[in-house]
Design a protein around this motif. Structure first.
Motif, PDB file in Angstrom:
ATOM      1  N   CYS A   1       0.883  -1.168   0.000  1.00 40.92           N
ATOM      2  CA  CYS A   1       0.000   0.000   0.000  1.00 40.92           C
ATOM      3  C   CYS A   1       0.918   1.214   0.000  1.00 40.92           C
ATOM      4  O   CYS A   1       1.618   1.472   0.984  1.00 40.92           O
ATOM      5  CB  CYS A   1      -0.892  -0.020   1.246  1.00 40.92           C
ATOM      6  N   LEU A   2       0.947   1.937  -1.088  1.00 43.18           N
ATOM      7  CA  LEU A   2       1.964   2.966  -1.304  1.00 43.18           C
ATOM      8  C   LEU A   2       1.674   4.218  -0.474  1.00 43.18           C
ATOM      9  O   LEU A   2       0.768   4.990  -0.780  1.00 43.18           O
ATOM     10  CB  LEU A   2       2.038   3.319  -2.792  1.00 43.18           C
TER      11      LEU A   2
ATOM     12  N   GLN B   1      -6.629   4.840  -3.733  1.00 44.12           N
ATOM     13  CA  GLN B   1      -5.304   4.566  -3.191  1.00 44.12           C
ATOM     14  C   GLN B   1      -4.498   3.653  -4.105  1.00 44.12           C
ATOM     15  O   GLN B   1      -5.034   2.702  -4.688  1.00 44.12           O
ATOM     16  CB  GLN B   1      -5.445   3.904  -1.814  1.00 44.12           C
ATOM     17  N   ASP B   2      -3.200   3.923  -4.216  1.00 46.10           N
ATOM     18  CA  ASP B   2      -2.291   3.108  -5.018  1.00 46.10           C
ATOM     19  C   ASP B   2      -1.882   1.837  -4.267  1.00 46.10           C
ATOM     20  O   ASP B   2      -1.436   1.903  -3.108  1.00 46.10           O
ATOM     21  CB  ASP B   2      -1.015   3.898  -5.349  1.00 46.10           C
ATOM     22  N   PHE B   3      -2.008   0.702  -4.949  1.00 45.48           N
ATOM     23  CA  PHE B   3      -1.485  -0.573  -4.455  1.00 45.48           C
ATOM     24  C   PHE B   3      -0.609  -1.186  -5.542  1.00 45.48           C
ATOM     25  O   PHE B   3      -0.905  -1.041  -6.741  1.00 45.48           O
ATOM     26  CB  PHE B   3      -2.617  -1.549  -4.126  1.00 45.48           C
TER      27      PHE B   3
ATOM     28  N   ASN C   1      -5.726   0.950  -8.237  1.00 49.91           N
ATOM     29  CA  ASN C   1      -6.380   1.798  -7.230  1.00 49.91           C
ATOM     30  C   ASN C   1      -7.668   1.156  -6.778  1.00 49.91           C
ATOM     31  O   ASN C   1      -8.349   0.486  -7.573  1.00 49.91           O
ATOM     32  CB  ASN C   1      -6.769   3.158  -7.810  1.00 49.91           C
ATOM     33  N   ILE C   2      -8.034   1.358  -5.525  1.00 50.48           N
ATOM     34  CA  ILE C   2      -9.411   1.158  -5.074  1.00 50.48           C
ATOM     35  C   ILE C   2      -9.796   2.406  -4.286  1.00 50.48           C
ATOM     36  O   ILE C   2      -8.938   3.090  -3.738  1.00 50.48           O
ATOM     37  CB  ILE C   2      -9.597  -0.134  -4.247  1.00 50.48           C
ATOM     38  N   PRO C   3     -11.098   2.759  -4.257  1.00 50.05           N
ATOM     39  CA  PRO C   3     -11.504   4.036  -3.674  1.00 50.05           C
ATOM     40  C   PRO C   3     -11.127   4.177  -2.203  1.00 50.05           C
ATOM     41  O   PRO C   3     -11.134   3.203  -1.441  1.00 50.05           O
ATOM     42  CB  PRO C   3     -13.028   4.026  -3.848  1.00 50.05           C
ATOM     43  N   TYR C   4     -10.814   5.412  -1.833  1.00 51.75           N
ATOM     44  CA  TYR C   4     -10.604   5.712  -0.421  1.00 51.75           C
ATOM     45  C   TYR C   4     -11.890   5.438   0.357  1.00 51.75           C
ATOM     46  O   TYR C   4     -12.970   5.824  -0.083  1.00 51.75           O
ATOM     47  CB  TYR C   4     -10.256   7.196  -0.226  1.00 51.75           C
TER      48      TYR C   4
ATOM     49  N   LYS D   1      -4.952   6.444   5.075  1.00 52.69           N
ATOM     50  CA  LYS D   1      -5.057   5.965   3.693  1.00 52.69           C
ATOM     51  C   LYS D   1      -4.006   4.920   3.368  1.00 52.69           C
ATOM     52  O   LYS D   1      -4.145   4.151   2.416  1.00 52.69           O
ATOM     53  CB  LYS D   1      -4.950   7.131   2.709  1.00 52.69           C
ATOM     54  N   SER D   2      -2.933   4.867   4.173  1.00 49.70           N
ATOM     55  CA  SER D   2      -1.825   3.950   3.899  1.00 49.70           C
ATOM     56  C   SER D   2      -1.948   2.630   4.655  1.00 49.70           C
ATOM     57  O   SER D   2      -1.023   1.822   4.640  1.00 49.70           O
ATOM     58  CB  SER D   2      -0.495   4.623   4.258  1.00 49.70           C
TER      59      SER D   2
END
Length: 462
Positions: A343-344, A372-374, A387-390, A405-406
């Motif tokens: 999880c970036l 969020q970037d994975f 990505n999946i939504p915050y 978020k991380s």
């Protein structure tokens, strides 16, 4: 122009390369360099082993992709152009798709049947040196065409409140709280495109609306501010690109909204059986970037209803094929173990991925991203960035948002996303899953022959 190029001095580039001022400039620049072996191992160690658990997956997959192209009407008039945007939506039923995979020999007719479950929406825009419906300039013609398309794209032909434009009004509710009732929705325009008068309300009605100061037409879709990128006499590809980007994400909200309106008492069941794939990050760039925050709030409120009814959040996955994150992790791919995920966080991004290595006072994508970037390394060794939504309403408390978020544990759909990515792994393209590859196949306006056909269409029609 060709004669000028043919007669150009072939040694000009030597003067540039040998110019001492250019050398000083290049010496003062920082840029991304390939990670060293030690750095690669260090970053790879940040990945966590994934314990993938079996769970029921949505049977219906909707993939969305878009492309744009600007066509000149004549080789002798290269700056007289028409712009095209094509948005493709493809529906895949997992059960039928998986049945094909069980067969010893793949039946091409069954594959073709799956590919038939797609629809495309075509938008055409006047570009440079092109007048549309008597409008006095290219910008006003572009605005009129954009509003007409979004107003006339409807789920129910006779009900304008089922249009893409009405979905824009739905999103505008989340931009600022308003005391106006939902029956009288309005969008506050940043400014009139003609006289620059600020803060003008436009309403969700069919009648033409005008600026109260200058009397010129104003449109609800002016709030996207695509028109600010439109100029006469030059390419308007940037405006087409901005529109393509934002309309892909509006389509997702439009489909969700349509499902809710059609089955208000049972939509949670329907939405729990659908997964959306979008080509690219869950982000909106440029002048329409405000839409990203509205989408984040819309999804949060809808997912709260899903949660109250014992359902998981709506599955939305942004499949990122190429950006700085993809490029960086390609370098260290061989060091990353399979079935691991990262999880970036901003800390990792600023330390390793960002070329200038400079921490930001804000957070990455604060004005553009709603996902969020994975980075995931699959069982077969494929590296996928998605990505999946915050799962948060907004980013108001930035310190808490950056921290939360991380945390992978905050993303209840992460396991489901990994299962879908594994199931739809694509061997044909790097960093791409099958739904996105199919949507792209039916959407992309390739340089040959797609663009040539559009050129011929444009020239013959005009």
């Amino acid at each position: 122009m060709s004669d000028f190029n043919n007669n150009a001095d072939k040694t000009t580039h030597f003067e540039i390369v040998n110019n001492p001022d250019i050398q000083l400039f290049l010496n003062d620049c920082k840029y991304l360099i390939e990670p060293t072996g030690e750095e690669a191992k260090e970053v790879a160690s940040l990945f966590s082993k994934v314990s993938i658990e079996d769970e029921n997956l949505p049977n219906y997959i909707i993939a969305i992709d878009g492309s744009s192209y600007e066509s000149s009407i004549n080789d002798n008039l290269p700056f007289t152009r028409v712009g095209y945007v094509k948005i493709g939506n493809i529906l895949i039923q997992r059960d039928k798709f998986n049945d094909i995979g069980k067969e010893k020999f793949v039946d091409p007719f069954k594959v073709a049947e799956i590919e038939k479950q797609n629809s495309s929406t075509i938008f055409a825009f006047p570009s440079s040196n092109m007048q549309y419906k008597g409008q006095s300039n290219i910008r006003d013609g572009f605005r009129l065409a954009l509003d007409n398309y979004m107003h006339m794209y409807r789920s129910e032909e006779r009900d304008y409140k089922t249009s893409l434009r009405s979905t824009l009004f739905e999103l505008a509710k989340y931009r600022k709280k308003t005391e106006i009732s939902s029956d009288n929705q309005y969008i506050m325009l940043h400014s009139c495109p003609s006289c620059k008068t600020e803060n003008i309300p436009v309403y969700n009605i069919e009648e033409q609306q005008i600026c109260p100061k200058c009397g010129n037409p104003i449109y609800p879709t002016d709030c996207l501010r695509i028109w600010e990128n439109v100029e006469d006499g030059i390419s308007n590809q940037s405006a087409l690109t901005r529109f393509t980007n934002v309309i892909e994400h509006i389509f997702v909200v439009h489909f969700i909204r349509d499902i809710i309106n059609r089955s208000p008492n049972s939509f949670v069941e329907t939405l729990s059986n659908i997964a959306f794939f979008i080509d690219g990050a869950l982000a909106i760039y440029g002048n329409p970037a405000w839409v990203h925050g509205a989408i984040q709030k819309f999804l949060y409120e809808t997912n709260e209803i899903m949660k109250k009814n014992g359902k998981c959040p709506i599955s939305i996955i942004g499949n990122i094929r190429n950006n700085e994150v993809v490029n960086y992790f390609k370098y260290i791919d061989t060091e990353i173990p399979t079935e691991t995920i990262l999880c970036l966080s901003d800390e990792i991004r600023n330390k390793y991925v960002n070329f200038n290595k400079t921490p930001s006072s804000s957070t990455f994508g604060n004005e553009t991203y709603y996902g969020q970037d994975f980075i995931y390394k699959s069982k077969s060794g494929k590296l996928v960035v998605f990505n999946i939504p915050y799962p948060f309403k907004d980013k108001t408390d930035l310190k808490i948002f950056i921290k939360e978020k991380s945390k992978s544990s905050n993303y209840k759909n992460l396991n489901k996303a990994i299962l879908l990515l594994e199931e739809f792994e694509c061997d044909l393209y790097n960093n791409t899953v099958i739904p996105v590859a199919l949507a792209r196949k039916h959407t992309i306006i390739s340089l040959k022959p797609g663009s040539k056909i559009l050129d011929l269409l444009t020239r013959n029609s005009l």
